[in-house]
Design a protein around this motif. Structure first.
Motif, PDB file in Angstrom:
ATOM      1  N   PHE A 124       1.834   6.799  -6.802  1.00  0.00           N
ATOM      2  CA  PHE A 124       0.792   7.757  -7.167  1.00  0.00           C
ATOM      3  C   PHE A 124       1.244   9.193  -6.916  1.00  0.00           C
ATOM      4  CE2 PHE A 124      -2.938  10.315  -6.077  1.00  0.00           C
ATOM      5  CZ  PHE A 124      -3.630  10.214  -7.265  1.00  0.00           C
ATOM      6  N   VAL A 125       1.854   9.449  -5.770  1.00  0.00           N
ATOM      7  CA  VAL A 125       2.344  10.797  -5.446  1.00  0.00           C
ATOM      8  C   VAL A 125       3.436  11.207  -6.428  1.00  0.00           C
ATOM      9  CG1 VAL A 125       3.626  12.136  -3.721  1.00  0.00           C
ATOM     10  CG2 VAL A 125       1.692  10.727  -3.014  1.00  0.00           C
ATOM     11  N   VAL A 153       0.836  -1.194   0.000  1.00  0.00           N
ATOM     12  CA  VAL A 153       0.000   0.000   0.000  1.00  0.00           C
ATOM     13  C   VAL A 153       0.873   1.247   0.000  1.00  0.00           C
ATOM     14  CG1 VAL A 153      -1.664   1.338   1.342  1.00  0.00           C
ATOM     15  CG2 VAL A 153      -1.998  -1.118   1.045  1.00  0.00           C
ATOM     16  N   GLN A 154       1.937   1.247   0.795  1.00  0.00           N
ATOM     17  CA  GLN A 154       2.852   2.397   0.830  1.00  0.00           C
ATOM     18  C   GLN A 154       3.515   2.601  -0.525  1.00  0.00           C
ATOM     19  OE1 GLN A 154       5.476   1.365   4.056  1.00  0.00           O
ATOM     20  NE2 GLN A 154       4.207   2.402   5.599  1.00  0.00           N
ATOM     21  N   LEU A 190       0.939   4.096  -2.958  1.00  0.00           N
ATOM     22  CA  LEU A 190       0.733   5.512  -2.635  1.00  0.00           C
ATOM     23  C   LEU A 190       1.923   6.370  -3.053  1.00  0.00           C
ATOM     24  CD1 LEU A 190      -1.029   5.348   0.861  1.00  0.00           C
ATOM     25  CD2 LEU A 190      -2.013   6.067  -1.323  1.00  0.00           C
TER      26      LEU A 190
END
Length: 150
Positions: free
Chosen positions: A20-21, A13-14, A17
């Motif tokens: 995506f960032v 998940v990290q 994310l």
């Protein structure tokens, strides 16, 4: 064993994310870098109804108005560009494309100085039937476009 699966899930998940960032940041940087490099096409009617800011570089296009082409000293040329509704005088210093002529499509890049568009670059048709797509679209929107005869 359950703690290991939870750790892998959290890392996954990290990572998603973070990706995506990173993608959003790179898209924003590309957009920021291109903001001055995008030149929108304007017809003479648009230029006269909504004048550009002082020193703003933009593109103008239309037809070279018949009877307005004048050659000055050296490589200085002046003419008017029209969309058949309005005309804008253009001044250009440089070598024109070989197929540049009156009553033909053109697009110029430059800025307004007073009431005259001072071009730094002039593009013209490249064969008998070519007219820049933007010029054709502007003429069609006004209902004055006549398709070339083959």
């Amino acid at each position: 064993m359950a703690g290991l699966k939870s750790l892998k899930k959290r890392r996954r998940v990290q990572l998603i994310l973070f990706a995506f960032v990173l993608l959003a940041a790179s898209t924003a940087l590309i957009g920021y870098a291109m903001r001055d490099g995008i030149n929108f096409f304007r017809s003479p009617s648009q230029v006269l109804s909504d004048p550009p800011r002082a020193g703003e570089v933009f593109r103008i296009g239309g037809l070279v108005e018949k009877g307005t082409l004048q050659r000055g000293q050296g490589e200085t040329i002046s003419f008017s560009v029209t969309d058949t509704n309005h005309s804008v005088p253009v001044k250009y210093t440089g070598v024109l494309p070989d197929l540049f002529e009156e009553d033909a499509g053109m697009v110029g890049t430059g800025s307004m100085q007073g009431d005259t568009f001072v071009a730094s670059e002039i593009l013209a048709k490249h064969d008998e039937n070519y007219m820049p797509k933007e010029v054709v679209d502007a003429l069609k929107a006004q209902g004055v476009y006549v398709a070339p005869k083959d």
